[in-house]
Design a protein around this motif. Structure first.
Motif, PDB file in Angstrom:
ATOM      1  N   VAL A  34       0.838  -1.197   0.000  1.00  0.00           N
ATOM      2  CA  VAL A  34       0.000   0.000   0.000  1.00  0.00           C
ATOM      3  C   VAL A  34       0.875   1.250   0.000  1.00  0.00           C
ATOM      4  O   VAL A  34       1.899   1.307   0.665  1.00  0.00           O
ATOM      5  CB  VAL A  34      -0.997   0.012   1.188  1.00  0.00           C
ATOM      6  N   THR A  35       0.454   2.222  -0.766  1.00  0.00           N
ATOM      7  CA  THR A  35       1.207   3.460  -0.935  1.00  0.00           C
ATOM      8  C   THR A  35       0.901   4.439   0.198  1.00  0.00           C
ATOM      9  O   THR A  35      -0.079   4.269   0.934  1.00  0.00           O
ATOM     10  CB  THR A  35       0.830   4.122  -2.263  1.00  0.00           C
ATOM     11  N   PRO A  36       1.725   5.490   0.337  1.00  0.00           N
ATOM     12  CA  PRO A  36       1.409   6.524   1.328  1.00  0.00           C
ATOM     13  C   PRO A  36       0.019   7.129   1.149  1.00  0.00           C
ATOM     14  O   PRO A  36      -0.645   7.466   2.130  1.00  0.00           O
ATOM     15  CB  PRO A  36       2.509   7.571   1.097  1.00  0.00           C
ATOM     16  N   ALA A  37      -0.444   7.250  -0.106  1.00  0.00           N
ATOM     17  CA  ALA A  37      -1.787   7.786  -0.332  1.00  0.00           C
ATOM     18  C   ALA A  37      -2.848   6.844   0.226  1.00  0.00           C
ATOM     19  O   ALA A  37      -3.835   7.288   0.824  1.00  0.00           O
ATOM     20  CB  ALA A  37      -2.015   8.000  -1.829  1.00  0.00           C
ATOM     21  N   THR A  38      -2.664   5.533   0.065  1.00  0.00           N
ATOM     22  CA  THR A  38      -3.601   4.565   0.628  1.00  0.00           C
ATOM     23  C   THR A  38      -3.537   4.549   2.146  1.00  0.00           C
ATOM     24  O   THR A  38      -4.575   4.458   2.825  1.00  0.00           O
ATOM     25  CB  THR A  38      -3.306   3.156   0.065  1.00  0.00           C
TER      26      THR A  38
ATOM     27  N   ILE B 255       8.909   8.666  -7.877  1.00  0.00           N
ATOM     28  CA  ILE B 255       8.536   8.311  -6.504  1.00  0.00           C
ATOM     29  C   ILE B 255       7.172   8.892  -6.152  1.00  0.00           C
ATOM     30  O   ILE B 255       6.308   8.212  -5.573  1.00  0.00           O
ATOM     31  CB  ILE B 255       9.602   8.804  -5.508  1.00  0.00           C
ATOM     32  N   SER B 256       6.952  10.148  -6.482  1.00  0.00           N
ATOM     33  CA  SER B 256       5.679  10.796  -6.150  1.00  0.00           C
ATOM     34  C   SER B 256       4.514  10.142  -6.879  1.00  0.00           C
ATOM     35  O   SER B 256       3.427   9.982  -6.322  1.00  0.00           O
ATOM     36  CB  SER B 256       5.748  12.295  -6.494  1.00  0.00           C
ATOM     37  N   TYR B 257       4.746   9.756  -8.116  1.00  0.00           N
ATOM     38  CA  TYR B 257       3.688   9.102  -8.892  1.00  0.00           C
ATOM     39  C   TYR B 257       3.354   7.742  -8.307  1.00  0.00           C
ATOM     40  O   TYR B 257       2.185   7.401  -8.093  1.00  0.00           O
ATOM     41  CB  TYR B 257       4.154   8.964 -10.345  1.00  0.00           C
ATOM     42  N   ALA B 258       4.401   6.949  -7.996  1.00  0.00           N
ATOM     43  CA  ALA B 258       4.173   5.612  -7.449  1.00  0.00           C
ATOM     44  C   ALA B 258       3.541   5.649  -6.066  1.00  0.00           C
ATOM     45  O   ALA B 258       2.838   4.726  -5.673  1.00  0.00           O
ATOM     46  CB  ALA B 258       5.492   4.847  -7.399  1.00  0.00           C
ATOM     47  N   SER B 259       3.771   6.734  -5.318  1.00  0.00           N
ATOM     48  CA  SER B 259       3.219   6.842  -3.964  1.00  0.00           C
ATOM     49  C   SER B 259       1.776   7.319  -3.958  1.00  0.00           C
ATOM     50  O   SER B 259       1.142   7.381  -2.909  1.00  0.00           O
ATOM     51  CB  SER B 259       4.076   7.785  -3.117  1.00  0.00           C
ATOM     52  N   GLY B 260       1.258   7.674  -5.145  1.00  0.00           N
ATOM     53  CA  GLY B 260      -0.132   8.103  -5.232  1.00  0.00           C
ATOM     54  C   GLY B 260      -0.338   9.590  -5.105  1.00  0.00           C
ATOM     55  O   GLY B 260      -1.477  10.067  -5.062  1.00  0.00           O
ATOM     56  N   GLU B 261       0.754  10.352  -5.079  1.00  0.00           N
ATOM     57  CA  GLU B 261       0.622  11.803  -4.904  1.00  0.00           C
ATOM     58  C   GLU B 261       0.455  12.533  -6.219  1.00  0.00           C
ATOM     59  O   GLU B 261      -0.013  13.665  -6.251  1.00  0.00           O
ATOM     60  CB  GLU B 261       1.861  12.351  -4.174  1.00  0.00           C
ATOM     61  N   LYS B 262       0.866  11.928  -7.327  1.00  0.00           N
ATOM     62  CA  LYS B 262       0.760  12.556  -8.634  1.00  0.00           C
ATOM     63  C   LYS B 262      -0.004  11.646  -9.583  1.00  0.00           C
ATOM     64  O   LYS B 262       0.026  10.430  -9.455  1.00  0.00           O
ATOM     65  CB  LYS B 262       2.149  12.836  -9.231  1.00  0.00           C
ATOM     66  N   ARG B 263      -0.640  12.261 -10.555  1.00  0.00           N
ATOM     67  CA  ARG B 263      -1.327  11.470 -11.573  1.00  0.00           C
ATOM     68  C   ARG B 263      -0.427  11.142 -12.742  1.00  0.00           C
ATOM     69  O   ARG B 263      -0.400  10.047 -13.223  1.00  0.00           O
ATOM     70  CB  ARG B 263      -2.562  12.208 -12.072  1.00  0.00           C
TER      71      ARG B 263
ATOM     72  N   VAL C 173      -4.625  -5.172 -13.514  1.00  0.00           N
ATOM     73  CA  VAL C 173      -3.347  -4.792 -14.103  1.00  0.00           C
ATOM     74  C   VAL C 173      -2.284  -5.818 -13.741  1.00  0.00           C
ATOM     75  O   VAL C 173      -2.474  -6.674 -12.882  1.00  0.00           O
ATOM     76  CB  VAL C 173      -2.888  -3.398 -13.610  1.00  0.00           C
ATOM     77  N   HIS C 174      -1.146  -5.700 -14.390  1.00  0.00           N
ATOM     78  CA  HIS C 174       0.011  -6.538 -14.084  1.00  0.00           C
ATOM     79  C   HIS C 174       0.533  -6.164 -12.691  1.00  0.00           C
ATOM     80  O   HIS C 174       0.560  -4.980 -12.336  1.00  0.00           O
ATOM     81  CB  HIS C 174       1.104  -6.308 -15.134  1.00  0.00           C
ATOM     82  N   PRO C 175       0.966  -7.139 -11.892  1.00  0.00           N
ATOM     83  CA  PRO C 175       1.359  -6.842 -10.508  1.00  0.00           C
ATOM     84  C   PRO C 175       2.774  -6.305 -10.341  1.00  0.00           C
ATOM     85  O   PRO C 175       3.237  -6.143  -9.207  1.00  0.00           O
ATOM     86  CB  PRO C 175       1.239  -8.212  -9.828  1.00  0.00           C
ATOM     87  N   LEU C 176       3.474  -5.980 -11.437  1.00  0.00           N
ATOM     88  CA  LEU C 176       4.902  -5.684 -11.321  1.00  0.00           C
ATOM     89  C   LEU C 176       5.208  -4.465 -10.468  1.00  0.00           C
ATOM     90  O   LEU C 176       6.316  -4.327  -9.944  1.00  0.00           O
ATOM     91  CB  LEU C 176       5.560  -5.554 -12.699  1.00  0.00           C
ATOM     92  N   ALA C 177       4.264  -3.547 -10.280  1.00  0.00           N
ATOM     93  CA  ALA C 177       4.523  -2.375  -9.429  1.00  0.00           C
ATOM     94  C   ALA C 177       3.610  -2.345  -8.209  1.00  0.00           C
ATOM     95  O   ALA C 177       3.631  -1.373  -7.452  1.00  0.00           O
ATOM     96  CB  ALA C 177       4.355  -1.089 -10.239  1.00  0.00           C
ATOM     97  N   GLY C 178       2.813  -3.388  -8.021  1.00  0.00           N
ATOM     98  CA  GLY C 178       1.957  -3.453  -6.842  1.00  0.00           C
ATOM     99  C   GLY C 178       0.909  -2.357  -6.767  1.00  0.00           C
ATOM    100  O   GLY C 178       0.500  -1.966  -5.677  1.00  0.00           O
ATOM    101  N   GLN C 179       0.444  -1.875  -7.928  1.00  0.00           N
ATOM    102  CA  GLN C 179      -0.457  -0.724  -7.931  1.00  0.00           C
ATOM    103  C   GLN C 179      -1.935  -1.090  -8.002  1.00  0.00           C
ATOM    104  O   GLN C 179      -2.790  -0.240  -7.786  1.00  0.00           O
ATOM    105  CB  GLN C 179      -0.112   0.200  -9.106  1.00  0.00           C
TER     106      GLN C 179
END
Length: 435
Positions: A49-53, A422-430, A330-336
């Protein structure tokens, strides 16, 4: 988990906490009340889970329950290529954060959301049955429930609702009954997941791209980690059936110097090949390559899942809306994947609250389209990026290998790019670089 998160969010907001919410779920674990024992090895089914989650869970009051069980924050991540030509390391301090994410067993997330919901003073009831049929009734003198959705359950009873939310996974019964079509394809890949133990505690997320797919080593607490290993179906069948000793050898080979050499930190004479482009010296561009901890034993069964990409052509109809894997896989390679679903839940809860605030009917398609217009572009962007990664790393070709290595080096040494990733993967950016 995504449907429970939506229910928790609705229970937490003043405008929606008076809604009468029914949760239809035939999973026997939902009402079993079984305790999660910390002394048992972690379940192989986990989510990163990301910081946004995490912030979403804290807002609805569920994260305090997660913290009562096993979980593992990580502040570093290393990604590298089997050719030995490139690697990159991400650090939470690069974006002034304490963590990049947290790995939690799915059963812990589910139990925490259920505890949160049970502690809420709201009108909600769980129906441990399957959905048999769904019809949209029109208002007339012969229909006492008016213009509502009728849900027939496997126990023979029926419910009537102003809004039906399909949060029932990639094989969504709600989506099927609503007649919503999807676009997508199957990857010629399976994922093996399992829990392993190593000699030291792991506090980093590791991912290595191999010829047939990536392998990830994710911390789960104590000396345990989770393995998510993508490969072709023939390999997955062989590796699932091999002995534990041989399988552990294969994992260590995949995470270390099997398939190719380790990257070195001095490939460019100790100097960044992008030094003229790097203007921010506060970001960690000079972190050296590290070898993951050695796996000593298998601590769970090996589970195999086929991988696919799928996207619903519509998220919303009158009185019917899809969230989570029912809308997209989606593909699980980035856990998103699960984080995209939690983003759906948060967005839909806010749209419902806004509709109630202005007196709108919560099942009106015009209202639900606002949710779709917010989430669809974000989900499609993430799906395109993940699918692009999957395709780029499914080809073992010399010139392409060099280009991929250059991309790793760029992510390692170009500070604005690294921060955006990093910001995108953490859910802070689109959208990376442009938002």
């Amino acid at each position: 988990m995504v449907g429970m998160a939506l229910a928790c969010s609705l229970a937490n907001m003043p405008l929606t906490n008076q809604l009468n919410v029914a949760i239809i779920d035939s999973n026997p674990a939902l009402l079993s009340g079984a305790c999660i024992k910390k002394e048992e090895p972690p379940d192989p089914r986990v989510s990163t889970v990301t910081p946004a989650t995490i912030a979403f869970f804290k807002d609805v009051g569920a994260w305090k329950y997660v913290e009562q069980h096993r979980h593992a924050y990580f502040g570093k991540m290393q990604v590298w290529d089997y050719t030995g030509l490139g690697y990159t390391r991400y650090n939470a301090r690069d974006v002034n954060k304490e963590v990049l994410g947290c790995v939690v067993e799915n059963k812990v997330l589910h139990k925490s959301l259920l505890s949160c919901l049970q502690s809420a003073a709201t009108q909600q009831k769980i129906y441990p049955f399957r959905l048999s049929s769904m019809t949209m009734q029109t208002s007339s003198s012969s229909t006492p429930h008016g213009s509502l959705a009728r849900l027939d359950l496997s126990d023979g009873n029926s419910l009537h609702a102003k809004l039906v939310v399909g949060a029932d996974g990639s094989k969504s019964r709600v989506k099927e009954l609503a007649g919503i079509s999807s676009t997508g394809w199957k990857y010629s890949q399976n994922a093996i997941i399992c829990t392993i133990e190593h000699t030291e505690e792991n506090q980093c997320a590791w991912q290595r791209f191999l010829p047939n797919g990536p392998i990830a080593l994710l911390p789960i607490g104590d000396k345990f980690s989770n393995i998510v290993w993508t490969m072709n179906p023939e390999e997955s069948s062989t590796r699932k059936s091999m002995s534990e000793v041989e399988f552990v050898k294969e994992i260590n080979r995949a995470l270390d110097d099997g398939y190719g050499p380790r990257p070195t930190s001095q490939q460019f004479g100790g100097k960044s090949p992008f030094s003229l482009l790097t203007t921010d010296t506060t970001i960690s561009t000079n972190e050296g390559f590290e070898v993951p901890p050695k796996v000593t034993r298998l601590a769970s069964e090996r589970m195999v899942f086929p991988l696919s990409l799928n996207h619903a052509n519509s998220y919303a109809l009158k009185r019917d809306v899809l969230i989570g894997d029912a809308a997209h896989t989606v593909h699980p390679l980035a856990g998103q994947g699960v984080n995209m679903g939690f983003g759906d839940a948060l967005s839909l809860a806010k749209v419902i609250a806004e509709g109630i605030a202005v007196g709108s009917e919560i099942g009106e398609v015009s209202l639900l389209r606002r949710y779709e217009s917010e989430r669809k572009p974000a989900n499609l962007a993430m799906m395109a990026i993940l699918d692009g990664f999957q395709k780029a790393y499914s080809v073992d070709f010399g010139p392409l290998n060099v280009l991929r290595a250059a991309a790793f080096q760029g992510a390692q040494y170009i500070s604005p790019l690294k921060r955006s990733i990093i910001s995108y993967a953490s859910g802070e950016k689109r959208f990376p670089l442009f938002s």
